[in-house]
Motif scaffolding. Structure first.
Motif, PDB file in Angstrom:
ATOM      1  N   TYR B  16       0.833  -1.223   0.000  1.00 49.12           N
ATOM      2  CA  TYR B  16       0.000   0.000   0.000  1.00 49.12           C
ATOM      3  C   TYR B  16       0.859   1.261   0.000  1.00 49.12           C
ATOM      4  O   TYR B  16       0.492   2.284   0.570  1.00 49.12           O
ATOM      5  CB  TYR B  16      -0.958   0.017   1.213  1.00 49.12           C
ATOM      6  CG  TYR B  16      -1.472  -1.344   1.605  1.00 49.12           C
ATOM      7  CD1 TYR B  16      -2.134  -2.136   0.669  1.00 49.12           C
ATOM      8  CD2 TYR B  16      -1.307  -1.851   2.885  1.00 49.12           C
ATOM      9  CE1 TYR B  16      -2.595  -3.405   0.998  1.00 49.12           C
ATOM     10  CE2 TYR B  16      -1.761  -3.123   3.220  1.00 49.12           C
ATOM     11  CZ  TYR B  16      -2.394  -3.891   2.276  1.00 49.12           C
ATOM     12  OH  TYR B  16      -2.849  -5.148   2.601  1.00 49.12           O
ATOM     13  N   THR B  18       1.898   4.152  -1.777  1.00 50.84           N
ATOM     14  CA  THR B  18       1.534   4.987  -2.930  1.00 50.84           C
ATOM     15  C   THR B  18       2.761   5.698  -3.512  1.00 50.84           C
ATOM     16  O   THR B  18       2.994   5.665  -4.730  1.00 50.84           O
ATOM     17  CB  THR B  18       0.477   6.024  -2.490  1.00 50.84           C
ATOM     18  OG1 THR B  18      -0.577   5.316  -1.855  1.00 50.84           O
ATOM     19  CG2 THR B  18      -0.079   6.786  -3.653  1.00 50.84           C
ATOM     20  N   ASP B  62      -7.294  -2.951   2.864  1.00 55.81           N
ATOM     21  CA  ASP B  62      -6.192  -3.527   2.091  1.00 55.81           C
ATOM     22  C   ASP B  62      -6.452  -3.350   0.589  1.00 55.81           C
ATOM     23  O   ASP B  62      -5.567  -2.944  -0.170  1.00 55.81           O
ATOM     24  CB  ASP B  62      -6.038  -5.023   2.411  1.00 55.81           C
ATOM     25  CG  ASP B  62      -5.941  -5.259   3.908  1.00 55.81           C
ATOM     26  OD1 ASP B  62      -5.109  -4.593   4.541  1.00 55.81           O
ATOM     27  OD2 ASP B  62      -6.703  -6.076   4.447  1.00 55.81           O
ATOM     28  N   GLY B  65      -6.198   0.326  -0.277  1.00 56.67           N
ATOM     29  CA  GLY B  65      -4.802   0.750  -0.171  1.00 56.67           C
ATOM     30  C   GLY B  65      -4.003   0.286  -1.379  1.00 56.67           C
ATOM     31  O   GLY B  65      -3.231   1.065  -1.978  1.00 56.67           O
ATOM     32  N   ALA B  66      -4.197  -0.956  -1.787  1.00 58.38           N
ATOM     33  CA  ALA B  66      -3.483  -1.491  -2.954  1.00 58.38           C
ATOM     34  C   ALA B  66      -3.934  -0.780  -4.227  1.00 58.38           C
ATOM     35  O   ALA B  66      -3.121  -0.450  -5.097  1.00 58.38           O
ATOM     36  CB  ALA B  66      -3.727  -2.997  -3.060  1.00 58.38           C
ATOM     37  N   ASP B  68      -5.100   2.257  -4.492  1.00 53.97           N
ATOM     38  CA  ASP B  68      -4.523   3.616  -4.492  1.00 53.97           C
ATOM     39  C   ASP B  68      -3.073   3.584  -4.983  1.00 53.97           C
ATOM     40  O   ASP B  68      -2.652   4.425  -5.778  1.00 53.97           O
ATOM     41  CB  ASP B  68      -4.561   4.218  -3.082  1.00 53.97           C
ATOM     42  CG  ASP B  68      -5.928   4.808  -2.754  1.00 53.97           C
ATOM     43  OD1 ASP B  68      -6.796   4.780  -3.642  1.00 53.97           O
ATOM     44  OD2 ASP B  68      -6.120   5.266  -1.612  1.00 53.97           O
ATOM     45  N   ALA B  69      -2.318   2.598  -4.479  1.00 53.11           N
ATOM     46  CA  ALA B  69      -0.907   2.489  -4.884  1.00 53.11           C
ATOM     47  C   ALA B  69      -0.817   2.208  -6.384  1.00 53.11           C
ATOM     48  O   ALA B  69      -0.001   2.810  -7.096  1.00 53.11           O
ATOM     49  CB  ALA B  69      -0.221   1.385  -4.081  1.00 53.11           C
TER      50      ALA B  69
END
Lengths: 504, 214
Positions: B16, B18, B62, B65-66, B68-69
């Motif tokens: 995660y 970014t 999760d 977050g992934a 977004d990255a």
């Protein structure tokens, strides 16, 4: 006036005084450093005129702590909400606890939980049930249903409000979506009633125009000057607010406080109430975790914070809905844990009656069951008297040890009904009698009570012919308004008029 | 070297991170590693995250977050891809958004993430999207699917407005329309002329595949 219930002991507190102050300081910090977004030119100008830092491009308002404190002080600690039947007036604040209706878009089958779109008749019946229930003192926005069959979407809230005015004298609340609050306020005024004008935040730290405009109407239209403005935060922990309790209390406080500042600048001394509507997020599916114990934990702290400001509190939280689909163990557990914790920690109004699955379903049978829980919790918070009479020393001395018994004592006859709570729906029968009576459970009793209410209940003060005509005219006015906004077609208007006139 | 850089990019998504993902994407461009390989690595990673989410090993934070990255790295790589003139294969192109008057984004974002994980090229327009904006994006990206979300009863009607506008402009037959959100039911979806509805985010991916016959 409806007496409601009186909490006769100190409210439950889980924060130290220093922690309450810490959360308040953090709230002031957010209001000053980050600010709150107001999607309304009028609101931005109002704030700028009163010395707030306004970024017109970002629609962001930053509030000076002194102004915030001053506006919080301007809020009355109690307020009267008038009904057209004075016996249904409410005095909100202090130690008084009232219970409120809940809502659901659709009607739930009481046995299976499966939903269907309710008819206008079902909506009327729902209002009648809520009007009849003795422990439900107030109705809320778009209750009971918000997806009524053969009513176009744009007219749902207006038709819904009209049903409430027609079949209940209990005070209720506007909905602000799509400007519908203006029509509910007009109806209230024409019926000689007050209505709670809602202003709900769109977290994080934002108010959209509909909510702001609704509060402007309630403050600026002279006839509505005594209508309270009720706020709700609406935070979902971990999604639209921090995942932590303390952090989401800060954002919730900042949102409600920003709204209060706007209202107190518009109309100093305006009656307001802080509404709690905060939930954890379900981390698998992303919906709000209605009914969970987290709601209750958040609510206790919320109540403590708003009691610091001496501002009335409405709890739209944990008891309002559940994630259970049908009326069973989970529904009862979710409702009771949230209801009782809210009631003992200082809420003045608690919304509960009839709301089942996630604001999506409502059930009149559940409203009847919830009414009974409210009676039980009301009984609890009223506590008990400790006096010469209730200590009962005379009778204890007289009865003495076995074979003495209290059942035949005058003291027992005098006191038991005052001390005990008599449930109207819970199964309390001995086993054999239960078999003989048809093995009924609480839901069966609720169904019987529902039939009885629908067969016998009449609204205490019906609308006059003139008021009824005014309501019809306001509905017509609403249709013109939504037609002008492109939210209704000519066919929708014909359909809406036909449905409204076909059912009474 | 290229393999190691791609692994770092994948790890940034899984962690995660970014800024890390964007930074590795820039390094990939600088080192002239094939952007298609990098974009495929991102898709593969998000698919793994999506699978783990589906199995209950990971949770929404999760997944988001992934995503977004991944989204921090994707535009950098796509920009480079444009320069090379190469084209990347996707299962289909989806334009998605929450309709006008509605600002609820969580469900829509979940669907978008899982669609990307499922191999679709997704253009997430955001929330409060007007009919004309949907139309413009549908034409601009030559979308196979238009996906609309609405949580509220009052805004559900906006989905019908978008479909009606597609018809008025004569492009309804060019795009499949899928709808979802709290206020939506299968009956409602049918009544407004949508091609499909599913109440869950993973179900929406299956639906998208069915709609384009893949």
């Amino acid at each position: 006036m409806l007496k409601g219930f009186t909490r006769k002991f100190k409210p439950l507190e889980i924060l130290t005084q220093e922690q309450v102050e810490e959360i308040h300081r953090a709230t002031l910090d957010v209001l000053w450093q980050t600010g709150v977004r107001f999607e309304s030119e009028r609101a931005l100008k109002l704030f700028a005129k009163n010395g707030c830092k306004v970024d017109y491009k970002m629609h962001l308002v930053r509030f000076m702590p002194d102004l915030v404190e001053e506006c919080l002080r301007r809020c009355p600690s109690r307020h009267l909400v008038r009904s057209r039947d004075p016996k249904h007036d409410l005095m909100i604040g202090g130690n008084t606890v009232y219970f409120d209706a809940s809502v659901g878009m659709r009607a739930a089958d009481p046995d299976t939980g499966e939903w269907h779109r309710p008819t206008l008749r079902e909506n009327y019946n729902g209002v009648k049930v809520l009007d009849a229930l003795d422990n439900i003192h107030r109705l809320t926005s778009y209750c009971p249903y918000a997806d009524i069959k053969e009513i176009p979407a744009a007219m749902q809230y207006t038709i819904n409000a009209a049903c409430r005015f027609r079949y209940s004298t209990k005070v209720s609340r506007t909905e602000h979506a799509a400007g519908s609050g203006q029509f509910a306020m007009k109806m209230a005024h024409t019926c000689g009633m007050d209505i709670n004008a809602n202003m709900e935040a769109s977290p994080p730290l934002t108010f959209y125009e509909d909510a702001i405009t609704n509060a402007f109407w309630a403050c600026e239209v002279p006839e509505y000057s005594h209508f309270p403005v009720v706020f709700a935060d609406g935070d979902i922990m971990a999604a639209t607010a921090p995942a932590t309790f303390a952090g989401s209390l800060v954002t919730s406080s900042a949102e409600i406080t920003a709204g209060i500042v706007m209202v107190q600048l518009l109309q100093p001394g305006k009656p307001v109430a802080a509404g709690h509507f905060v939930f954890p997020m379900d981390m698998r599916y992303g919906h709000p975790g209605f009914g969970g114990i987290e709601c209750a934990l958040h609510n206790v702290a919320f109540n403590q914070i708003w009691r610091r400001h001496d501002i009335p509190i409405i709890d739209y939280g944990g008891a309002l809905f559940t994630l259970a689909k049908n009326i069973g163990y989970q529904t009862g557990a979710d409702k009771m844990q949230n209801l009782i914790i809210s009631a003992i920690s200082g809420a003045n109004v608690i919304a509960i009656a009839g709301g089942l699955f996630a604001e999506l379903t409502w059930s009149p049978e559940l409203a009847i069951l919830d009414n009974d829980l409210c009676g039980a919790v009301g009984r609890f918070i009223e506590g008990f008297e400790v006096s010469g009479q209730t200590l009962a020393l005379d009778v204890i001395h007289e009865v003495g040890p076995i074979p003495g018994i209290y059942l035949n004592q005058a003291h027992t006859r005098e006191w038991w009904k005052k001390e005990f709570y008599a449930s109207q729906v819970m199964d309390t029968l001995p086993y054999d009698v239960w078999i003989k009576e048809g093995k009924k459970n609480a839901l069966n009793y609720a169904k019987e009570r529902l039939k009885e209410i629908l067969a016998t209940h009449e609204v205490s003060v019906p609308l006059t012919e003139e008021q009824d005509r005014d309501i019809n005219n306001i509905i017509e006015e609403a249709m013109v308004y939504y037609r002008g906004k492109g939210m209704l077609s000519e066919q929708d208007v014909i359909q809406c008029r036909k449905t409204w006139k076909s059912v009474r | 070297m290229a393999v190691e850089t791609l692994e770092n990019l994948k790890r940034a998504v899984i962690e995660y991170d970014t800024e890390g993902a964007a930074s590795w994407a820039r390094k990939i461009v600088k080192k002239k590693i094939d952007p298609i390989k990098a974009l495929d690595a991102l898709t593969e990673t998000i698919r793994q995250v999506g699978d783990r989410f589906g199995r209950g090993e990971l949770w929404l934070p999760d997944l988001v977050g992934a995503a977004d990255a991944m989204q921090a790295a994707t535009p950098i790589l796509e920009e480079e891809l444009k320069k090379t003139g190469a084209k990347r294969e996707a299962l289909g192109t989806v334009v998605a958004g929450t309709v006008f008057g509605d600002i609820h984004s969580i469900g829509k974002s979940m669907v978008c993430t899982l669609l990307v994980a499922g191999g679709f090229e997704v253009h997430d327009l955001g929330v409060n999207i007007k009919a004309e904006e949907f139309l413009e994006a549908t034409e601009k990206y030559q979308a196979d699917i238009l996906a609309m979300s609405a949580l509220l009863t009052t805004t559900a009607a906006e989905q019908k407005k978008v479909i009606d506008t597609l018809k008025e402009k004569g492009i309804r037959e060019k795009v499949k329309v899928m709808v979802g959100g709290g206020a939506i039911t299968a009956n409602f979806a049918q009544s407004i002329g949508a091609d499909g509805y599913d109440p869950t985010a993973p179900g929406a991916v299956e639906l998208a595949r069915r709609l384009i016959g893949k």
